[in-house]
Every structure is written in C-alpha cells, then in structure tokens.
Design a protein around this motif. Structure first.
Motif, PDB file in Angstrom:
ATOM      1  N   ARG B 310       0.853  -1.255   0.046  1.00  0.00           N
ATOM      2  CA  ARG B 310      -0.011  -0.073   0.014  1.00  0.00           C
ATOM      3  C   ARG B 310       0.926   1.149  -0.165  1.00  0.00           C
ATOM      4  NH1 ARG B 310      -2.016  -4.141  -0.010  1.00  0.00           N
ATOM      5  NH2 ARG B 310      -4.451  -4.662  -0.071  1.00  0.00           N
ATOM      6  N   ALA B 313       2.048   1.580  -3.362  1.00  0.00           N
ATOM      7  CA  ALA B 313       1.009   2.372  -4.189  1.00  0.00           C
ATOM      8  C   ALA B 313       0.830   3.675  -3.825  1.00  0.00           C
ATOM      9  CB  ALA B 313      -0.105   1.475  -3.896  1.00  0.00           C
ATOM     10  N   LEU B 314       0.779   4.245  -2.658  1.00  0.00           N
ATOM     11  CA  LEU B 314       0.691   5.418  -2.266  1.00  0.00           C
ATOM     12  C   LEU B 314       1.802   6.452  -2.961  1.00  0.00           C
ATOM     13  CD1 LEU B 314      -1.136   7.165  -0.320  1.00  0.00           C
ATOM     14  CD2 LEU B 314       0.551   6.601   1.262  1.00  0.00           C
ATOM     15  N   ALA B 316       3.616   5.746  -5.571  1.00  0.00           N
ATOM     16  CA  ALA B 316       3.125   5.715  -7.182  1.00  0.00           C
ATOM     17  C   ALA B 316       1.985   6.821  -7.268  1.00  0.00           C
ATOM     18  CB  ALA B 316       2.830   4.319  -7.629  1.00  0.00           C
TER      19      ALA B 316
END
Lengths: 327, 327
Positions: B310, B313-314, B316
């Motif tokens: 996560r 992803a954050l 990104a």
C-alpha cells in the motif's frame, strides 16, 4: 479476485437498468465471459452503455478480468433490448438496477416473472429498499435477493447479499457462489437493516469527520488526511476488528480489550452527532469549492488509477504465502 | 513520501522511551540520516531496540528510506544512554514516548530541560494526555507539542500535531516542516480533543461494526470484509469527504449533499451505541479465538507485506500525473 468457480457462473445475465451501477455490472459480467442482455428506458441508453463498456474495458484488461475477450468481442456479447421482458429472454440470472422506487421495481419484477423460469434468481442492487418489501406480491418471492454492490461493481470487490423474509436458502447460497465466481467478495447479512453494512460504516466515520470539522478541530482536508494517511492504509488490507485483534499480539482480542477497551469507551462517549444543517452544508461545500471541469476529470482519472493500484495490491496479498489476515 | 525538505531536518534526535512507538520513530530517524540518542530504563532496552532496528530495516530499504545507510551504519548512528539527561546531550529535536503517566512525563521534561537549549522542540507521542496539561510547569512550555504518530511511525505517514495553549506558532510550524522533511504527512489540530482525530475516526467505525455484530446483522468476519473489500479500498487513497465530493460529479459536494444528504441523515439516525460489556467482549474474543503463535506470526508478516504494498502504491499515486485527489 481469481475466477476459480466458473461452474457457478450463469451463461446469460439480464441487466435491468443501465445507469452508473447497471453499466458497471455489465462490464463485470462481460469480463467474466457472460452474454449480457440489457434494458433501460432512458433515451440514448444503449450509446451510453456501450461508451461505458469501452471506457472501462482497459481496467478489466489491467486486472486480467476479460475472459480472453477483446473490447469488440465484449460489445458483441452485449445486446440491448426495448423492454424488460425482451431482455429477460433466455437469461439465467438477473441483476436489477431500476430507480429506487418500489412501484417501478415491482413493475420490473412482474415483467421479469412473465418470462423467466421459476428458478432464475433476481438480485436487486437496491441500497434503500428492504428485500422483504421488494418481494411482496411476487409469484416466486423466494428467488428475490438483494445483491448490493459498492460502486463501481466492476472494480470494488464487496457485494452485500441480503435475503428477505421469503428468500430461500438455495437462492442465498447460489448468489453467494455466483458473486464469488465473478471474483467478488460477497458477504451475507442475517438481518435487513437500513443502509445494509458498508454504507452504515461509511456514515459512521463521516459523521465524526463532519463533527470534528464543524467543531473547528481541524480542516476538512486535514481530517481527510487523518484517514488516508493513517488507518485508511490498514483498512484496505483488513477490517477494524482484525486490526485490533492483531494489535493485541499473542493475547489477541482479549488482551486488546483489556488494554485499550477503556480508551475506546472514552472516545465513544465523546463522539459527536452533527446534522447536515445549512451551516454544516456550507462548510462542506466551501471546503471543496465548485469543481472545475478539467481539474475534476483529472482528479477522477487519478482516483481510478490509484484504485487499480490498490486492487492489484489486493490481488498480490491474496497470492502471498502465509495466513490471510482477513480469513 | 519523498524527502525533499532536507534543510528542515535536525542532525541529532533524542528518542526518550523505546517501546514499540519509540523504537519505530528510531528507525524512521535513522532512515532519514539522523544521529539518534535513545534512552529507556527498561532492562534489556538496548538489545530490544537494536533488534527492532535490524528487523525493520528491510522495510526502509524497500521504501528507499535509508539515506544510503547500511543496517550497520544505521546501528552505528544510534547510541543508547543510561539517562534522559545523557540522551539529550547535543540533541536538536526530541521525540518523547514515555509511559502515559503525567508524573513520569513531567519528570522526563525536567530532565530534558536541564540539558537542552531553550529552542529545542520536544514532541510527545502521547495519545491520551493533552499538551496543555503536559506543558504546565515547564521552563519553556512553548517548545512542547504533541506529535502523535499512527503505529508504526516508520511506515504509516500520518502524524497528528497538536499544540497546547502555551505552544508557540514557531514550534508548530517547525515541527510540521520537520515531519514533512522526514517523509511523513503531518496534520494540524486547531483544538485539543480526546483521542486526537484518527483514533476518534477509528472508534467511530468500530462502534458501528461492534453494534452490527452484536445485533446479529452479520458475522464479525463479514463486517470486517465490508470495510476491506469495500470503502477501505478508497480510504487508502483519499478521505471520506473527498470521496463524497468526487461522487457529486461536476456538481461537487453541493450536488452530493442534495442527492445523498437525506440518506446519510437516515443512516446517522439509525447507528448504534454499543458498550463493551461482558457479552460484547465475549462475542469479539470468540470471533477470533486464542491466537496460535505460528499463525499469529504468519498473519503479522502477511499484514506487514501488505502494508508495504500500500505504501508503494501511495508513493506511485504521488508521482502520478494529474491532480492529487487528496490535495
């Protein structure tokens, strides 16, 4: 998100009502290899629906949920019909997304039942009407069940399955298996309650967020960050009870409750109960201002790319070795 | 998560109290290239702290937050001291993580103030004591501020910054800049409230989750899934108010409130207020059972790998083009 239970999949789904929710279900069904027969009385409904499918298909490709279909093949597997009765021909599952009005939904069910075999399940996407109310007066009320998605259903895994008083256990089991075969994460409600579950949980957190903003504790923007930079990271992995269970270490939930139960009760006692009165509405509207069309489109695209990253992370979690926290 | 404001970083941080939270702050500071001077009276504290650093370092490597340091170099940049006073020598920032007892914290502050220059900020990780209470009787109360992390602080971005009545604006601005320079996402509270913000929001959602389980609406496990398979996916991207603002389309929050405000008020009125009485505690404990040590370790490792996904992803999201939904 893997589709291992393909034997549970219907071949042909009817989608009644192709607004935002119905169009998204259509994409999900097409991505699982189903034939879809759709119907919606709105002018231009077919053009809107096909545009939605075209727009959403790349997400399905990125998630590997296309059943090997190209976009063209998916569009060919979709037919749009002039009436509920025509859409229902040959369908072995129905997802109903008609407007949230009991008279309209009952009229739809009457049309469906005039065509469908008695064992074909009708799942309603309703968020506001109880299934026991919906199924009153049906010829075969045992086939009616709520299958409430979390928008958009072609991406978000959750589906809330809510049986009414007359829904058969066979219907509940079949629809749970069907949604699982579609790669969804269905949960089963044992009682009908206002808002089902996910909307109530959203309402609960937003109530406190609105209260804190209204009391001037922090800006709306900073309160949003208190979620997305904090517990929101964990909530995309597991639910609040499992988080607390693991926080209890080897003592589990019992240790957690001994250690942090008193603090939680203190916080519970202090939570607020705001209303959406004129001042509160004004505060919320002013926090965001009037959306600028270009910025709005950018923000939505950014959000949707971010959501795809989370769904890919979720997929990786599920293929990870070791115990699944959510299980 | 990028560390662009390096001019705002202190060179040497003192970490007072090296339990779970203090050890995690230590890792964060070491990963940003700081010298860390730690102190904790518990027997074996240094061994525990160094083991925590060793264990956590690979996460920092995966996130690219090591300031080019090897684990060995990080351990060398960490010194552990016999007293608060000794740890404070030469520190230009202090993160205090002493037990949640006012007498202990006040004793720590007295020790710190006997050594520190008057402009060195002391940030307290307290979740339960108000900064206005903590700073009473200090020589330089204007330097005391709450910097409450969301566990574990070396991974989760959120830090809640809460000034007390005597905290200076310069302290608030400096500590916000410092946490940002560390790659964190600090938010500023404008008023002291019980539980700060994130714990209140957690408490709000868990209260409704416990209520629904207690009422038999669904299993504890399914209610957890109603978060993690549903709105939890969005909450790892943006907060609840921005979600609703975007759901309002080009009409924004105003359109959302017109369209869904009445439903939200209906749900608010129906939310429950359970207590952690004996039956409720038993229900929660039975939902998870007594943790098996091997399964518990697996579950924690699974959770931590999922959290790293996560955070990546954050990262990104933040490097993605276009508008940031959270901004």
């Amino acid at each position: 998100m893997s589709m291992t239970h393909t034997t549970e999949l219907p071949r042909t789904a009817a989608v009644i009502g192709t607004g935002t929710i119905g169009a998204s279900w259509t994409v999900l069904f097409l991505g699982a290899g189903l034939q879809v027969r759709a119907s919606d009385p709105a002018p231009g409904a077919e053009a809107h629906l096909r545009a939605f499918v075209a727009e959403a298909w790349s997400s399905m490709e990125q998630l590997g949920h296309t059943a090997g279909r190209t976009l063209d093949a998916a569009q060919q597997a979709l037919t749009v019909h002039a009436s509920v009765e025509e859409a229902a021909q040959g369908a072995d599952f129905v997802q109903e997304n008609a407007p949230e009005r009991l008279d309209i939904k009952r009229q739809v069910y009457a049309g469906l039942e005039s065509v469908l075999g008695s064992d074909v399940i009708i799942a309603s996407s309703t968020s506001g009407i109880m299934p026991s109310t919906l199924q009153e007066g049906m010829q075969h009320p045992e086939r009616l069940v709520v299958g409430h998605p979390f928008n958009p259903p072609h991406l978000i895994p959750l589906v809330e399955v809510v049986p009414g008083k007359q829904t058969s256990e066979a219907t509940v089991q079949a629809v749970l298996a069907l949604y699982r075969a579609l790669g969804k994460t269905p949960i089963r409600l044992r009682r009908e309650v206002v808002g089902h579950i996910a909307n109530r949980l959203q309402a609960a957190i937003w109530r406190e967020a609105v209260y804190l903003a209204r009391e001037g504790v922090a800006s709306v923007e900073d309160i949003d960050l208190a979620v997305s930079a904090g517990p929101g990271q964990r909530w995309s992995i597991m639910g609040p009870s499992m988080i607390f269970n693991l926080a209890g270490g080897l003592g589990g939930m019992e240790h957690f409750l001994e250690h942090l139960g008193p603090a939680l009760e203190t916080w519970w006692a202090d939570l607020g109960s705001p209303h959406l009165d004129a001042d509160t509405r004004r505060m919320l509207v002013e926090a965001f201002g009037t959306p600028d069309p270009a910025r709005f489109t950018q923000a939505v695209e950014h959000r949707d790319r971010a959501l795809l990253r989370r769904l890919q992370a979720l997929d990786a979690d599920q293929h990870d070795t070791g115990a699944t926290p959510a299980a």
